[in-house]
Design a protein around this motif. Structure first.
Motif, PDB file in Angstrom:
ATOM      1  N   GLN A   8       0.918  -1.191  -0.060  1.00 37.58           N
ATOM      2  CA  GLN A   8      -0.033  -0.042   0.153  1.00 37.58           C
ATOM      3  C   GLN A   8       0.763   1.271  -0.052  1.00 37.58           C
ATOM      4  N   LEU A   9       2.039   1.081  -0.023  1.00 36.75           N
ATOM      5  CA  LEU A   9       2.846   2.336   0.434  1.00 36.75           C
ATOM      6  C   LEU A   9       3.083   2.985  -1.060  1.00 36.75           C
ATOM      7  N   ILE A  10       3.626   2.397  -2.051  1.00 36.95           N
ATOM      8  CA  ILE A  10       3.853   3.326  -3.211  1.00 36.95           C
ATOM      9  C   ILE A  10       2.705   3.688  -3.864  1.00 36.95           C
ATOM     10  N   PRO A  11       1.316   3.126  -4.012  1.00 38.46           N
ATOM     11  CA  PRO A  11      -0.073   3.833  -4.201  1.00 38.46           C
ATOM     12  C   PRO A  11      -0.177   4.991  -3.603  1.00 38.46           C
ATOM     13  N   ALA A  12       0.164   5.139  -2.179  1.00 37.16           N
ATOM     14  CA  ALA A  12      -0.206   6.242  -1.445  1.00 37.16           C
ATOM     15  C   ALA A  12       0.755   7.470  -1.712  1.00 37.16           C
ATOM     16  N   LEU A  13       1.637   7.526  -2.571  1.00 34.90           N
ATOM     17  CA  LEU A  13       2.433   8.532  -3.182  1.00 34.90           C
ATOM     18  C   LEU A  13       3.090   9.237  -2.194  1.00 34.90           C
ATOM     19  N   PRO A  14       3.857   8.679  -1.250  1.00 32.21           N
ATOM     20  CA  PRO A  14       4.687   9.272  -0.230  1.00 32.21           C
ATOM     21  C   PRO A  14       5.582  10.213  -0.885  1.00 32.21           C
ATOM     22  N   GLN A  15       5.764  11.272   0.033  1.00 32.53           N
ATOM     23  CA  GLN A  15       6.733  12.445  -0.346  1.00 32.53           C
ATOM     24  C   GLN A  15       7.853  12.536   0.408  1.00 32.53           C
ATOM     25  N   ALA A  16       7.838  11.829   1.586  1.00 33.29           N
ATOM     26  CA  ALA A  16       9.192  11.844   2.277  1.00 33.29           C
ATOM     27  C   ALA A  16      10.263  11.342   1.572  1.00 33.29           C
ATOM     28  N   HIS A  17      11.438  11.732   2.059  1.00 31.56           N
ATOM     29  CA  HIS A  17      12.973  11.107   1.812  1.00 31.56           C
ATOM     30  C   HIS A  17      13.050  10.326   2.834  1.00 31.56           C
ATOM     31  N   PHE A  18      13.068  10.315   3.847  1.00 32.11           N
ATOM     32  CA  PHE A  18      13.636   9.472   5.155  1.00 32.11           C
ATOM     33  C   PHE A  18      12.600   9.269   5.906  1.00 32.11           C
ATOM     34  N   TYR A  19      12.905   8.085   6.651  1.00 32.32           N
ATOM     35  CA  TYR A  19      12.148   7.332   7.496  1.00 32.32           C
ATOM     36  C   TYR A  19      12.707   6.692   8.626  1.00 32.32           C
ATOM     37  N   ASN A  20      12.563   6.960   9.913  1.00 30.00           N
ATOM     38  CA  ASN A  20      12.838   6.232  11.112  1.00 30.00           C
ATOM     39  C   ASN A  20      11.929   5.372  11.600  1.00 30.00           C
ATOM     40  N   LEU A  21      11.943   4.212  11.259  1.00 24.55           N
ATOM     41  CA  LEU A  21      10.815   3.267  11.489  1.00 24.55           C
ATOM     42  C   LEU A  21      10.778   2.675  12.955  1.00 24.55           C
ATOM     43  N   PHE A  22      10.101   3.111  13.944  1.00 28.43           N
ATOM     44  CA  PHE A  22      10.257   2.585  15.127  1.00 28.43           C
ATOM     45  C   PHE A  22       8.917   1.259  15.225  1.00 28.43           C
ATOM     46  N   ALA A  23       9.493   0.426  14.553  1.00 33.92           N
ATOM     47  CA  ALA A  23       8.454  -0.760  14.005  1.00 33.92           C
ATOM     48  C   ALA A  23       9.143  -1.842  14.176  1.00 33.92           C
ATOM     49  N   CYS A  24       8.773  -2.955  14.914  1.00 39.63           N
ATOM     50  CA  CYS A  24       9.415  -4.213  15.097  1.00 39.63           C
ATOM     51  C   CYS A  24       9.512  -4.970  13.664  1.00 39.63           C
ATOM     52  N   SER A  25      10.829  -5.212  13.475  1.00 34.86           N
ATOM     53  CA  SER A  25      11.242  -6.003  12.220  1.00 34.86           C
ATOM     54  C   SER A  25      11.023  -5.587  11.133  1.00 34.86           C
ATOM     55  N   ASN A  26      10.575  -4.284  11.011  1.00 39.91           N
ATOM     56  CA  ASN A  26      10.180  -3.460   9.647  1.00 39.91           C
ATOM     57  C   ASN A  26      11.253  -3.625   8.625  1.00 39.91           C
ATOM     58  N   ALA A  27      12.508  -3.381   9.235  1.00 41.47           N
ATOM     59  CA  ALA A  27      13.613  -3.301   8.345  1.00 41.47           C
ATOM     60  C   ALA A  27      14.469  -4.649   8.149  1.00 41.47           C
ATOM     61  N   ARG A  28      13.771  -5.727   8.255  1.00 41.54           N
ATOM     62  CA  ARG A  28      14.317  -7.137   8.043  1.00 41.54           C
ATOM     63  C   ARG A  28      14.624  -7.399   6.279  1.00 41.54           C
ATOM     64  N   PHE A  29      15.704  -6.990   6.245  1.00 39.37           N
ATOM     65  CA  PHE A  29      15.754  -6.672   4.681  1.00 39.37           C
ATOM     66  C   PHE A  29      16.090  -8.181   3.919  1.00 39.37           C
ATOM     67  N   THR A  30      16.286  -9.211   4.648  1.00 29.90           N
ATOM     68  CA  THR A  30      16.502 -10.711   4.195  1.00 29.90           C
ATOM     69  C   THR A  30      14.960 -11.128   3.835  1.00 29.90           C
ATOM     70  N   THR A  31      13.930 -10.359   4.424  1.00 34.36           N
ATOM     71  CA  THR A  31      12.591 -11.061   3.837  1.00 34.36           C
ATOM     72  C   THR A  31      12.162 -10.676   2.542  1.00 34.36           C
ATOM     73  N   ILE A  32      11.092 -11.171   2.089  1.00 35.13           N
ATOM     74  CA  ILE A  32      10.518 -10.715   0.626  1.00 35.13           C
ATOM     75  C   ILE A  32       9.800  -9.405   0.913  1.00 35.13           C
ATOM     76  N   GLN A  33       9.945  -8.509   0.178  1.00 30.66           N
ATOM     77  CA  GLN A  33       9.094  -7.370   0.252  1.00 30.66           C
ATOM     78  C   GLN A  33       9.237  -6.652   1.723  1.00 30.66           C
ATOM     79  N   SER A  34      10.483  -6.495   2.366  1.00 26.19           N
ATOM     80  CA  SER A  34      10.434  -5.854   3.519  1.00 26.19           C
ATOM     81  C   SER A  34      10.024  -4.438   3.409  1.00 26.19           C
TER      82      SER A  34
END
Length: 226
Positions: A141-167
């Motif tokens: 849902q992120l891309i269709p929402a047309l985000p304008q920000a450049h940077f994100y600090n994600l206080f969000a468990c496991s959200n940046a687990r780059f080894t998973t599909i579509q992290s």
């Protein structure tokens, strides 16, 4: 295994340290091989590098606004989070009313909003944000929402687990038309002690330099369980 249950130096695990624990370097890599459901990795990489080049050439027009978006469980500390973010972006908007933070508002009003930096504080896994009371925000849902920000600090468990599909953290960082970088955890939990990160950023440090300074602060006097 647990180093406490072994004899240091006998198991091939590097678990004994001498001298300072201060980090000396930081490294970075662009990992896009798990984003095939979003698009062709080569195209994602080329687009991302173009956005980075354009931003380095032109920067951002004033005013520079940031968003501190705190879901229910972290409301008691929300103002502290905002104050830390203001070391980097004095114009930081805090949204922390329990009835105001939800998936619909985040997708429809916040991601497309005029923010350079967004910090969501929300229960998550690698593929979604689980708002109270909902609805859940998923990676696709992120891309269709047309985000304008450049940077994100994600206080969000496991959200940046780059080894998973579509992290989700990787989608934030590489796949929207304004993406530049995201900060997040690959496991349960998220960053604490925000001021030692935002303060160096506010005086011109890169994300890597600021992360190293944050780690210096965390490790001073030795590492604790927290």
């Amino acid at each position: 295994g647990d180093p406490l249950q072994t004899v240091p130096g006998s198991d091939g695990i590097y678990d004994t340290f001498y001298g300072t624990l201060d980090p000396e370097i930081y490294i970075g890599r662009i990992k896009i091989d798990k984003l095939t459901a979003v698009g062709d990795p080569t195209e994602i990489l080329n687009n991302y590098l173009e956005w980075v080049h354009e931003w380095r050439q032109n920067g951002d027009p004033e005013p520079l606004n940031a968003l501190c978006y705190v879901d229910d469980d972290w409301i008691p500390w929300a103002n502290q989070y905002k104050v830390s973010m203001q070391h980097l972006y004095p114009n930081t908007e805090l949204v922390s009313n329990a009835s105001a933070t939800n998936g619909t508002d985040y997708l429809e009003n916040r991601l497309p909003g005029n923010y350079v930096w967004i910090s969501p504080f929300v229960h998550s896994n690698s593929s979604g944000h689980y708002w109270s009371p909902g609805p859940t925000t998923y990676w696709n849902q992120l891309i269709p929402a047309l985000p304008q920000a450049h940077f994100y600090n994600l206080f969000a468990c496991s959200n940046a687990r780059f080894t998973t599909i579509q992290s989700m953290g990787a989608v934030y960082a590489y796949c929207t038309e304004s993406s530049l970088a995201s900060v997040g955890s690959t496991k349960s939990g998220a960053m604490l002690q925000f001021t030692p990160l935002y303060s160096p950023l506010g005086t011109g440090s890169s994300l890597g330099e600021a992360y190293r300074e944050w780690w210096d602060y965390i490790a001073q006097g030795g590492l604790s369980p927290s």
